[in-house]
Design a protein around this motif. Structure first.
Motif, short mmCIF file in Angstrom:
data_model
loop_
_atom_site.label_atom_id
_atom_site.label_comp_id
_atom_site.label_asym_id
_atom_site.label_seq_id
_atom_site.Cartn_x
_atom_site.Cartn_y
_atom_site.Cartn_z
N ARG A 62 -4.80 -10.99 6.48
CA ARG A 62 -3.50 -10.47 6.91
C ARG A 62 -3.59 -9.60 8.15
NH1 ARG A 62 -6.14 -7.66 3.08
NH2 ARG A 62 -5.49 -5.61 2.36
N VAL A 63 -4.79 -9.23 8.59
CA VAL A 63 -4.88 -8.35 9.74
C VAL A 63 -4.73 -9.17 11.02
CG1 VAL A 63 -7.38 -8.47 10.17
CG2 VAL A 63 -6.16 -6.32 10.57
N LYS A 64 -4.11 -8.55 12.02
CA LYS A 64 -4.03 -9.18 13.34
C LYS A 64 -5.38 -9.12 14.02
CE LYS A 64 0.59 -8.42 15.31
NZ LYS A 64 1.27 -7.49 16.23
N ILE B 274 -9.24 2.54 4.18
CA ILE B 274 -8.08 2.93 5.01
C ILE B 274 -7.37 1.69 5.56
CG2 ILE B 274 -7.35 4.19 7.08
CD1 ILE B 274 -8.33 5.87 4.59
N GLY B 275 -8.14 0.74 6.03
CA GLY B 275 -7.56 -0.49 6.57
C GLY B 275 -6.74 -1.23 5.53
N ALA B 276 -7.34 -1.42 4.37
CA ALA B 276 -6.64 -2.17 3.31
C ALA B 276 -5.40 -1.43 2.85
CB ALA B 276 -7.59 -2.42 2.14
N TYR B 277 -5.50 -0.10 2.77
CA TYR B 277 -4.35 0.70 2.33
C TYR B 277 -3.21 0.62 3.34
CZ TYR B 277 -1.44 4.69 1.20
OH TYR B 277 -0.37 5.49 0.91
N LEU B 278 -3.53 0.81 4.61
CA LEU B 278 -2.46 0.82 5.62
C LEU B 278 -1.85 -0.57 5.84
CD1 LEU B 278 -3.79 3.36 8.27
CD2 LEU B 278 -1.84 3.64 6.71
N LEU B 279 -2.67 -1.59 5.64
CA LEU B 279 -2.13 -2.94 5.79
C LEU B 279 -1.20 -3.31 4.65
CD1 LEU B 279 -5.17 -5.14 6.84
CD2 LEU B 279 -3.00 -5.00 8.05
N GLY B 280 -1.51 -2.81 3.47
CA GLY B 280 -0.79 -3.26 2.29
C GLY B 280 -1.38 -4.56 1.75
N PRO B 281 -0.99 -4.90 0.52
CA PRO B 281 -1.58 -6.08 -0.13
C PRO B 281 -1.08 -7.39 0.49
CG PRO B 281 0.08 -5.08 -1.54
CD PRO B 281 -0.08 -4.17 -0.37
#
Lengths: 409, 409, 409
Positions: free
Chosen positions: C125-127, C182-189
């Protein structure tokens, strides 16, 4: 002195890492040569087996295989549980080539190999729990006892003409091969393999994975055979590299030519198993053979397994990956070859080699039979028909190896 | 003395195993970048090629490439068939860095590389038998003769300013690249690649496999370049590790940036080939370059292959995996770069590099042309249209690489 | 002297190649545990990250992490851009174990690991652009500053009881783990992961690839931990090999037993992550533990991650590959274990370990948060819904990882 010890030990450690990678090689080969619906199961077995090997070898195996003079008989010895460092041990006085811990970890990587070989032959139908139980006993007890007979100073090493097995054609590969034979026999063939219309080929689902497995096994063999020199001796290790590679290459050609003549097609699985047969075949005498002799041993080994694969199908022993042909037939061939070719060749040696093959075979067959047969008559060793048809992955592991793809039937 | 010899030899042996793994790297890369219906065929070729390389190099190649002073001219020499150990040889007097057998096995691992490179460019349409025939001749005769010109003491080594090729940008990679060019040209493009509507991309079927191939090739390059120091010399080998890795990393960025600007997408196959171009590019001068120079050479190499891939498509030379761009263009670039950057830079050196590139190119083109053209006019080198459309796996090997999955068309 | 230096340096170089292979291990593991439609994207990230790591570490990282006495404070130091060889340096006077270039390349291979760990947690899901931007900063600045605190002689090394982290449970693995969190949290599921009906398992698409990844990571750990001895010292390196392997094996069993009790199935992904947790757990004290202690640390580590995976799903931090559980939870556990088990155990040590865990955590959380949050509020860090649903491969890379196969939904 310290310098040479450090180099020797370094090579033994690097060789250890190469033998470790053989477990990935076996996992890839066995998973590649079986069906997609059983892939997680194979990978699970081949992942847990090295873990079993390391832990049991630390707890009992190492001290069964190398009991030391105080605790050893000719057939059995045991120096106690765990890994107590030898009294007064430090990094330079264990022996000339490596430390106590290097000795342990190099040998431990070999230990799991025996069970991994069995894993391939019983694939696609064995129950996971009983197989793990068998693996623990085979790795923890059967393999180290047999290993002690030769490498731990037991009776095969004290024959008038000592049995010779440089890196384990018999002590490692045929130990696995005998267990594979008994397991595959007692399990019976996979559903649909042998019918009234004859033998049905059940092709492996991922040839790239199988191919990668063979390359990784070949890579590992540099450590398996090269490390069995037990030092970084330049002349010996480099010679072993050459004999090992030449036998592998000749094994490829042996299998290619025989299988082409028999089946009129370029069968990659035969070539892959031919390479392995060449490698298994040279293992007993990798330090004793010249270049030409290595080529002959490998070529014959590669050709032999084509006949062996056909033979085991004829007697309806269903071995999905050809493990019995490669490791048992190849292992016997390589062991006997030490009596026929190379620096030790001679009738006396040949007879000692035969004694080794037969005694190891008898013990492993008995050991495997008792365990597998007992398991079969009690909790059972084979999954039920529905589970076998649907695949072990979904039934034993609640998952698929390839959930984003459609797997045929 | 013995200690240092043992360490040096150990490194050469470990480097050998790394170069060996490059064959798995090539197999994975080439299979990954072609279609699923031709996968067994590619794997078959890339499995049999190392076997061919080892056996022919033992039989003739090694003695063609390193004939020794007694048997060598400036262009050709031969010390006889087989691997007779040098008279009076033991593990310490062959030279200062390694044993006779280490020398052989390290060089033998290089030998097969040339044919493996060709394999990628002719993939998906070449007939197996003729390709194996070509491979045997190319590995057994063409590669060692060219190698002798430089590494065996031939004319390229005795130029007033000697041609320099540290680990084989020209001697190994462009040898493969020229064969690839001639093979791909004489075969013609795959059906459907170039039509009146222009070029059609035929995507590789397994990007994870291709990616793994590139990582394994990079890993192998530690041995390929690092072993070419011919000893474990700490300063030199570690410097070569750094220049090699920096060039690979810069190659990734060179290809990434150029391909993003050209195609406006993140093309992983370009990045993968960019890494390889960086590696091929640094190979000729890995011991001569500083860190910054390595980055420049790698970056330019990576960018260059994007243009090269487009160029070969423009002239309708169909190279399914980009082998010609990586190994020929990258190899020429790396060879010339020795005259432009680093400790040897200068007009005299540049001219010598050019002489090397041109003379090796002329010989390899002629050699490949004669064989491929003769085969084309006699038994044929290309499978028929039906076989190409259905896939080589089913037609030449009677099997599929993925029988449990549905493969599109 | 020269001999011993050469052996020591050789081992550090070979260890470097093993750590390099960990990048293929991470690529395989992360791609295998995610969906087929995002595979090219994962491979792209994990291919470009080592390139980023090598280039930025050469440009700034190495001189941030090892500024040398002249340039270092307790929290920050910098010796300047690039890789100027130390004045008067030659291959034997850099230190006793290895050359300047060996030092750089071994450390550089570690550097990229931090970002690779993050890559798994933010997968699917990350850009791509923002992630690469984050990776560059994290590898070039955050990792080396934290590393300097301990390995570069900073404040964690000068505590009264110095913080101990042999090969990087905290300094490497938890650095990656905090960024991952932090990355996973800020991105959301990921879309569909947590719905009103509860958590949906999104199975990884290629279990053989994930399994191969873990074997390659284990292989790499021989170099990661064994190389952290910083010489080929026979006693120490071989001990580290044993503790590392025993912890890995025990981690497999810890995860197997806990996951079997919890889920009543043989979950291979838990076993694979259990091996990694054992490896991460032993990393901080691999040279300080006995065999039994290693088994305990590994076993607890393996069991722990099963709970950790469940916990992060409960708090809806979606980590597709379990990277936070393995590297952060495992890393903290391993670091604290040095205060509980082994030669350094004691309350003082435990407190120092805690100081290390907390200070590194605070810095990494702040660093990651600032970057990810800024990116999120500006250019965005998450692909849009359509792109996530269709897959990142087709949208960011205009291609599929498996174009010859049908991928479900």
């Amino acid at each position: 002195m310290q310098e040479l010890f450090t180099v020797n030990n370094l090579w033994m450690m690097v060789a250890t890492t190469m033998v470790f990678i053989m477990h990935l090689g076996f996992a890839s080969l066995e998973a590649g040569l079986t069906r997609a619906k059983n892939t997680v199961n194979i990978l699970f077995k081949n992942t847990i087996i090295p873990a079993i090997g390391l832990l049991t070898y630390a707890f009992v195996g190492f001290n069964l295989m190398y009991p030391g003079a105080d605790f050893a008989g000719s057939f059995f010895g045991f120096a106690g549980f765990g890994l107590p460092l030898p009294e007064g041990w430090d990094s330079s006085n264990y022996n000339e080539g490596y430390t106590f811990f290097t000795d342990f970890i190099f040998q431990a990587m070999f230990a799991a190999t025996a069970a991994t070989i069995v894993s391939g032959a019983v694939a696609e139908r064995v129950k996971l729990g009983p197989f793990i139980f068998f693996s623990i006993l085979y790795v923890a007890i059967c393999y180290p006892i047999v290993g002690m007979w030769k490498w731990g100073g037991g009776f095969l090493n004290t024959l008038e003409t000592p049995f010779y097995d440089f890196a384990g054609s018999t002590i490692v590969h045929s130990v696995g091969g005998w267990g594979a034979l008994i397991g595959a026999y007692l399990l019976g063939p996979r559903i649909g393999k042998y019918t009234e219309r004859g033998m049905t080929a059940i092709p492996g689902h991922n040839i790239p994975m199988a191919t990668a497995g063979v390359f990784l096994l070949w890579f590992g063999w540099f450590g398996f055979n090269g490390g069995s020199v037990l030092s970084a001796d330049p002349g010996l290790v480099s010679k072993v590299f050459v004999t090992t590679c030449i036998a592998a290459a000749a094994g490829a050609f042996g299998a290619l030519i025989v299988s082409y003549l028999k089946f009129k097609t370029y069968d990659i699985t035969m070539v892959l198993n031919g390479i392995l047969a060449g490698l298994v075949g040279i293992t007993a005498g990798a330090d004793q053979m010249g270049v030409g002799e290595s080529a002959i041993i490998g070529f014959i080994g590669g050709g032999l397994i084509v006949f062996a694969v056909v033979f085991f199908d004829k007697i309806k022993v269903d071995d999905p990956v050809g493990a019995i042909s490669v490791h048992l037939v190849g292992g016997i061939w390589g062991t006997l070859a030490v009596g026929i070719f190379g620096d030790l060749a001679g009738m006396g040696q040949f007879i000692s080699q035969l004694i080794g093959v037969v005694s190891v075979g008898a013990f492993c067959v008995a050991f495997s039979w008792v365990i597998f047969f007992t398991l079969k008559k009690t909790i059972g060793i084979r999954v039920d028909e529905k589970e076998e048809t649907e695949g072990l992955d979904i039934n034993e592991h609640s998952m698929s190896a390839y959930p984003d793809f459609n797997i045929k039937d």
